[in-house]
Design a protein around this motif. Structure first.
Motif, PDB file in Angstrom:
ATOM      1  N   ASP A 241       0.851  -1.190   0.000  1.00  0.00           N
ATOM      2  CA  ASP A 241       0.000   0.000   0.000  1.00  0.00           C
ATOM      3  C   ASP A 241       0.886   1.239   0.000  1.00  0.00           C
ATOM      4  O   ASP A 241       1.719   1.433   0.889  1.00  0.00           O
ATOM      5  N   LEU A 242       0.697   2.083  -1.008  1.00  0.00           N
ATOM      6  CA  LEU A 242       1.474   3.314  -1.111  1.00  0.00           C
ATOM      7  C   LEU A 242       0.946   4.368  -0.148  1.00  0.00           C
ATOM      8  O   LEU A 242      -0.267   4.457   0.081  1.00  0.00           O
ATOM      9  N   PRO A 243       1.816   5.199   0.414  1.00  0.00           N
ATOM     10  CA  PRO A 243       1.333   6.311   1.248  1.00  0.00           C
ATOM     11  C   PRO A 243       0.563   7.314   0.397  1.00  0.00           C
ATOM     12  O   PRO A 243       0.886   7.530  -0.775  1.00  0.00           O
ATOM     13  N   GLU A 244      -0.463   7.914   0.977  1.00  0.00           N
ATOM     14  CA  GLU A 244      -1.283   8.875   0.233  1.00  0.00           C
ATOM     15  C   GLU A 244      -0.575  10.213   0.039  1.00  0.00           C
ATOM     16  O   GLU A 244      -0.924  10.978  -0.859  1.00  0.00           O
ATOM     17  N   ASP A 245       0.398  10.508   0.883  1.00  0.00           N
ATOM     18  CA  ASP A 245       1.136  11.762   0.798  1.00  0.00           C
ATOM     19  C   ASP A 245       1.903  11.828  -0.523  1.00  0.00           C
ATOM     20  O   ASP A 245       2.820  11.047  -0.765  1.00  0.00           O
ATOM     21  N   GLU A 246       1.542  12.760  -1.398  1.00  0.00           N
ATOM     22  CA  GLU A 246       2.181  12.863  -2.702  1.00  0.00           C
ATOM     23  C   GLU A 246       3.612  13.363  -2.614  1.00  0.00           C
ATOM     24  O   GLU A 246       4.378  13.234  -3.579  1.00  0.00           O
ATOM     25  N   SER A 247       4.004  13.941  -1.490  1.00  0.00           N
ATOM     26  CA  SER A 247       5.379  14.408  -1.335  1.00  0.00           C
ATOM     27  C   SER A 247       6.299  13.312  -0.802  1.00  0.00           C
ATOM     28  O   SER A 247       7.497  13.538  -0.634  1.00  0.00           O
ATOM     29  N   ALA A 248       5.760  12.130  -0.539  1.00  0.00           N
ATOM     30  CA  ALA A 248       6.536  11.042   0.052  1.00  0.00           C
ATOM     31  C   ALA A 248       7.417  10.361  -0.983  1.00  0.00           C
ATOM     32  O   ALA A 248       6.987  10.068  -2.108  1.00  0.00           O
ATOM     33  N   VAL A 249       8.652  10.099  -0.599  1.00  0.00           N
ATOM     34  CA  VAL A 249       9.572   9.249  -1.364  1.00  0.00           C
ATOM     35  C   VAL A 249       9.626   7.915  -0.634  1.00  0.00           C
ATOM     36  O   VAL A 249       9.941   7.872   0.556  1.00  0.00           O
ATOM     37  N   VAL A 250       9.307   6.823  -1.328  1.00  0.00           N
ATOM     38  CA  VAL A 250       9.211   5.528  -0.659  1.00  0.00           C
ATOM     39  C   VAL A 250      10.489   4.724  -0.831  1.00  0.00           C
ATOM     40  O   VAL A 250      11.305   4.985  -1.723  1.00  0.00           O
ATOM     41  N   ALA A 251      10.672   3.747   0.038  1.00  0.00           N
ATOM     42  CA  ALA A 251      11.847   2.878  -0.032  1.00  0.00           C
ATOM     43  C   ALA A 251      11.820   2.067  -1.324  1.00  0.00           C
ATOM     44  O   ALA A 251      10.768   1.619  -1.764  1.00  0.00           O
ATOM     45  N   ALA A 252      13.000   1.873  -1.905  1.00  0.00           N
ATOM     46  CA  ALA A 252      13.097   1.078  -3.124  1.00  0.00           C
ATOM     47  C   ALA A 252      13.179  -0.413  -2.827  1.00  0.00           C
ATOM     48  O   ALA A 252      13.035  -1.229  -3.740  1.00  0.00           O
ATOM     49  N   ALA A 253      13.434  -0.757  -1.562  1.00  0.00           N
ATOM     50  CA  ALA A 253      13.575  -2.168  -1.197  1.00  0.00           C
ATOM     51  C   ALA A 253      13.300  -2.362   0.284  1.00  0.00           C
ATOM     52  O   ALA A 253      13.343  -1.411   1.065  1.00  0.00           O
ATOM     53  N   ASP A 254      13.018  -3.603   0.666  1.00  0.00           N
ATOM     54  CA  ASP A 254      12.915  -3.969   2.075  1.00  0.00           C
ATOM     55  C   ASP A 254      14.326  -4.079   2.658  1.00  0.00           C
ATOM     56  O   ASP A 254      15.261  -4.484   1.962  1.00  0.00           O
ATOM     57  N   GLY A 255      14.458  -3.772   3.930  1.00  0.00           N
ATOM     58  CA  GLY A 255      15.753  -3.983   4.565  1.00  0.00           C
ATOM     59  C   GLY A 255      16.049  -2.988   5.664  1.00  0.00           C
ATOM     60  O   GLY A 255      15.152  -2.317   6.189  1.00  0.00           O
ATOM     61  N   ARG A 256      17.328  -2.897   6.008  1.00  0.00           N
ATOM     62  CA  ARG A 256      17.796  -2.018   7.080  1.00  0.00           C
ATOM     63  C   ARG A 256      18.630  -0.894   6.489  1.00  0.00           C
ATOM     64  O   ARG A 256      19.503  -1.130   5.646  1.00  0.00           O
ATOM     65  N   VAL A 257      18.356   0.336   6.920  1.00  0.00           N
ATOM     66  CA  VAL A 257      19.093   1.493   6.417  1.00  0.00           C
ATOM     67  C   VAL A 257      20.534   1.420   6.915  1.00  0.00           C
ATOM     68  O   VAL A 257      20.795   1.354   8.122  1.00  0.00           O
TER      69      VAL A 257
END
Length: 417
Positions: free
Chosen positions: A259-275
């Motif tokens: 499910d994508l965040p509704e916030d249009e200014s959001a940049v989402v993670a490109a992958a699962d994992g640990r930063v």
């Protein structure tokens, strides 16, 4: 019976029909556009799954023009459109031949190409004139040898020149390959109005969980090896090793819905994992200016399907040579990596898919010219690896720090200013 110009002619083994899964793949470009759009469906038949998928994809403000496979079928198609009610009838019109149709943003060919190279090339040339600026032509051809007289090879050639995506649909009789062709550049801003494209490259297990086709192939190889071992050494239990490995190998390639965040200014993670790190740096390969880079480590237990962190247009793709250091180590900076460069409304964004100690293969499915929606699948990395996202530093603020867990396509890693 005569056909409308540009409608594919039957191949050496007769016409090929598209089932529901292939029809959904063919009409995926139509279904993903949120804004009002015009579409042209060529070679339609009243009982075809493609016609049903196309009308189901329509939104308020859309206009779909249908060209029948044979001019004499036009009245039957008009009757069918009317019987579906005013909502469909107000948005769908039927013309007798292709000569009566106007150019559209999305052109779909309902009949798979099975003819010769020359016939296919001539049809594509005619259809290209009906594709609006930046629009997409979607066509299909049988994927099995001998089912065409050269159409498949010609479409592969056209895809190498103009392709913005190809999908193999195995669940069709016979299997078909669907190509999306773009003959003129698309506007970058269009990507923000798209939903992630439907892709048949993953096999549904449950409503929310799929297995990528790479996983199906890997599990099949494991089971095949088990069968061969059992056949050649019937008294040995060695066959249990590849047989038991099939399930975890397939699970590695799991491809969940997100499910994508509704916030249009959001940049989402490109992958699962640990930063691993969040830092500012410069990289002349991507232009002048400073970048904000968010690096994420993927263990063998994480989902390895990669997604686009933002909406944008793929303007470059290249692979940099290097080593195979453990992905969580600083030396992984110099590992073999595939870089997908996006043009966005906020500037240049880059997704780097890096190999690791075990990972030795990167799969990238977004050719240059492709429009990507935020959160759309772009490929995967096999086994442990690392994915980096580069954002223009003056346009984005980080929302994560080292040690944070992120979910690809869902977690916020930054926000546009």
């Amino acid at each position: 019976m005569t056909q409308s110009p540009a409608v594919p002619t039957p191949g050496p083994q007769g016409p090929v029909r598209l089932g529901e899964r292939a029809a959904r793949t063919l009409t995926a470009e139509l279904a993903r556009h949120h804004a009002s759009k015009t579409a042209l469906l060529v070679g339609a038949e009243a009982d075809s799954a493609v016609l049903g998928a196309a009308t189901a994809a329509l939104l308020p403000g859309d206009k779909l023009t249908v060209v029948p496979a044979r001019p004499e079928d036009a009245e039957r198609l008009r009757t069918q459109v009317v019987t579906q009610g005013s909502w469909v009838a107000d948005r769908v019109s039927v013309v007798d031949t292709l000569a009566d149709a106007e150019p559209a943003e999305i052109v779909l060919v309902a009949t798979p190409f099975t003819g010769s190279v020359d016939e296919t090339r001539a049809a594509l040339t005619e259809l290209a004139d009906l594709v609006g600026k930046g629009g997409v032509l979607t066509v299909a051809a049988p994927a099995l040898p001998g089912r065409t007289s050269g159409a498949g090879a010609e479409l592969d050639r056209q895809a190498a020149l103009f392709g913005v995506g190809s999908d193999l649909v195995l669940r069709n009789q016979p299997p078909v390959r669907v190509h999306r062709l773009r003959f003129t550049p698309a506007e970058t801003a269009t990507a923000a109005r798209l939903a992630p494209a439907y892709r048949p490259s993953s096999v549904p297990i449950t409503r929310d969980m799929h297995i990528d086709s790479n996983g199906v192939a890997a599990a099949g190889i494991a089971l095949g090896l088990a069968a061969l071992t059992k056949l050649t050494r019937p008294k040995s239990r060695l066959w249990l090793i590849p047989a038991l490995a099939a399930a975890p190998v397939a699970a590695f390639f799991r491809d969940p819905e997100r499910d994508l965040p509704e916030d249009e200014s959001a940049v989402v993670a490109a992958a699962d994992g640990r930063v691993l790190s969040v830092e500012r740096l410069t990289d002349e390969r991507f232009g002048d200016g400073e970048f904000l880079r968010v690096a994420v480590f993927l263990s063998v237990l994480d989902v390895h399907v990669n997604r686009s962190p933002v909406a944008g247009k793929v303007v470059d793709y290249f692979v940099a040579d290097g080593g195979f250091a453990a992905a969580m180590k600083p030396d992984a900076e110099h590992n073999v990596a595939a870089y997908t460069v996006l043009d966005t409304e906020h500037g240049t964004v880059v997704v780097a898919q890096r190999t690791g100690l075990i990972a030795r293969r990167i799969v990238q499915r977004a050719p240059v010219g492709t429009l990507l929606a935020r959160g759309e699948r772009i490929g995967l990395i096999r086994f442990g690896s690392r994915t980096d996202v580069y954002l223009p530093a003056e346009a984005a603020d980080p929302m994560v720090g080292p040690g944070d867990r992120v979910i690809g396509g869902s977690s916020l890693i930054a926000r546009w200013r």
